[in-house]
Design an enzyme around this catalytic site. Structure first.
Site, PDB file in Angstrom:
ATOM      1  N   GLU A   1      -1.223 -10.285  -6.187  1.00  0.00           N
ATOM      2  CA  GLU A   1      -1.178 -11.094  -7.402  1.00  0.00           C
ATOM      3  C   GLU A   1      -0.333 -10.415  -8.480  1.00  0.00           C
ATOM      4  OE1 GLU A   1      -3.756 -10.118  -5.542  1.00  0.00           O
ATOM      5  OE2 GLU A   1      -5.582 -11.159  -6.140  1.00  0.00           O
TER       6      GLU A   1
ATOM      7  N   GLU B   1       0.834  -1.201   0.000  1.00  0.00           N
ATOM      8  CA  GLU B   1       0.000   0.000   0.000  1.00  0.00           C
ATOM      9  C   GLU B   1       0.870   1.253   0.000  1.00  0.00           C
ATOM     10  OE1 GLU B   1      -3.948  -1.878   2.164  1.00  0.00           O
ATOM     11  OE2 GLU B   1      -2.744  -0.423   3.282  1.00  0.00           O
TER      12      GLU B   1
ATOM     13  N   CYS C   1      -6.589  -7.385 -11.145  1.00  0.00           N
ATOM     14  CA  CYS C   1      -5.688  -8.541 -11.135  1.00  0.00           C
ATOM     15  C   CYS C   1      -6.200  -9.648 -12.061  1.00  0.00           C
ATOM     16  CB  CYS C   1      -5.513  -9.068  -9.718  1.00  0.00           C
ATOM     17  SG  CYS C   1      -4.465  -7.995  -8.703  1.00  0.00           S
TER      18      CYS C   1
HETATM   19 ZN   LIG Z   1      -5.915  -7.063  -7.247  1.00  0.00          ZN
END
Ligand SMILES: [Zn+2]
Length: 160
Positions: free
Chosen positions: A80, A69, A119
């Protein structure tokens, strides 16, 4: 919906119905799951406290990633994509399987354990319709989690 199961060395998995995921690399599934659980501990998530770990098998090699983050929230990256990009940087191009975990606790609803939309699209760039995605159900049980195919996660995906 009917369902089937896969048993590996220490775990049982639930295989979602629909377009079946490939199981040809199932001997690697436990290693991927445990690698995802391990790397989750390195996640940097001081704002959400939502720690995620992922491991991906690309061209025979295993790569790990965690979410990172940022105070500027849009700069955040998911586990991922972190794992996939590590594989790409190492020369990988084809995802054979991907595992992810969102935490050690069991009983978390499935929609809080699956890859986000961004993702899914990144996985689609390097995967096939039957590429298996392993979704951890939580630690401490012989039940490992769900195995779904990319097709199940992202039908009608964009591809050039
Ligand atoms: Zn994601």
């Amino acid at each position: 919906m009917s369902a089937s199961t896969l048993t590996t060395q220490n775990f049982t998995w639930h295989i979602a119905s629909g377009l079946a995921p490939s199981l040809r690399d199932s001997s690697q599934f436990e290693g991927l799951l445990l690698a995802a659980r391990d790397v989750r501990r390195n996640a940097y998530a001081p704002y959400s406290n939502f720690l995620v770990g992922s491991a991906v098998l690309m061209d025979g090699n295993l790569y790990r990633g965690c979410n990172v983050e940022n105070a500027s929230y849009g700069a955040t990256i998911c586990a991922e994509r972190s794992a996939i990009f590590a594989g790409i940087a190492d020369g990988g191009r084809s995802i054979a399987a991907l595992a992810l975990t969102t935490g050690p606790q069991s009983g978390t609803p499935i929609n809080q354990r699956t890859p986000c939309g961004i993702c899914r699209q990144v996985i689609a760039e390097f995967a096939e319709a039957d590429t298996p995605i392993l979704i951890d159900a939580g630690e401490g049980a012989s039940y490992a989690g769900e195995i779904v195919s990319l097709e199940q996660l992202l039908p009608w995906r964009f591809k050039l």
